[in-house]
Structure formats: structure tokens, C-alpha cells
Design an enzyme around this catalytic site. Structure first.
Site, mmCIF file in Angstrom:
data_model
loop_
_atom_site.group_PDB
_atom_site.id
_atom_site.type_symbol
_atom_site.label_atom_id
_atom_site.label_comp_id
_atom_site.label_asym_id
_atom_site.label_seq_id
_atom_site.Cartn_x
_atom_site.Cartn_y
_atom_site.Cartn_z
ATOM 1 C CB CYS A 26 -0.903 -0.060 1.234
ATOM 2 S SG CYS A 26 -1.650 1.496 1.712
ATOM 3 C CB CYS A 29 0.485 1.760 4.113
ATOM 4 S SG CYS A 29 -1.240 1.237 3.975
#
Length: 102
Positions: A26, A29
Site C-alpha cells: 500500500c 501506508c
């Protein structure tokens, strides 16, 4: 050392726990990681920051209905008191922490 369960991790006595639900793949993230490191350093000894990989801990992610990542959930005495999905600037995280750190 035995691996602690998720409920044991979030009910850390006397210390709020900020949980970062993330995944290695991600992008947002990865953006969030240094922000959380900064927040953790600012509140060292008063706040516990833990990262939960949603791919490896699907039960925890489902339990708290994490539908997008990153999702931050702040737990105080084992209860969620704040939640935010997406990349959050450090000052916004710190603002949310005020209610449990004061």
C-alpha cells in the site's frame, strides 16, 4: 516470548494504543509510516503505536471493519476512541491524541 493477541495489545493498561492497519503493498501506508514514527517519538512512554498488517491479520481488520488502508484507530482502555482512514498529517494525529494523553 508468547505472541500477544490483538485484544491484549490494545488493552495496554494506562497507555493509549494507536493501531495502524496497513499492508506492505500500500503506497499511502508507506507515506504514513514516517508520520507515525514521528508521533511515536513525540509521545514516547505515553503512547504505544502498533502496526497491523491486514493481509496477515484479517480477523483483526474484520473485527474493526477496516475497509481501506491505512486506517488508524486509537484505543484507550481497550476501546476505540478515534478512527481515521487515509494519510493523516502528524498534527491531526496529535490533536486526536490530546483527549487521551491529557
Amino acid at each position: 516470548m508468547a505472541k500477544k493477541s490483538f485484544s491484549e495489545l490494545i488493552s495496554s493498561p494506562g497507555m493509549p494504543v494507536l493501531v495502524d492497519f496497513y499492508a506492505d503493498w500500500c503506497g499511502p501506508c508507506k507515506t504514513m509510516a514516517p508520520i507515525l514514527e514521528q508521533v511515536a517519538a513525540q509521545h514516547q512512554g505515553k503512547l504505544k503505536v502498533i502496526k497491523i498488517d491486514v493481509d496477515r491479520n484479517q480477523a483483526a481488520a474484520q473485527q474493526f471493519r477496516v475497509q481501506s488502508i491505512p486506517t488508524l484507530i486509537l484505543f484507550h482502555k481497550g476501546q476505540p476512541v478515534w478512527r481515521q482512514a487515509g494519510v493523516v498529517p502528524a498534527n491531526q494525529v496529535n490533536q486526536a491524541l490530546q483527549c487521551v494523553l491529557s
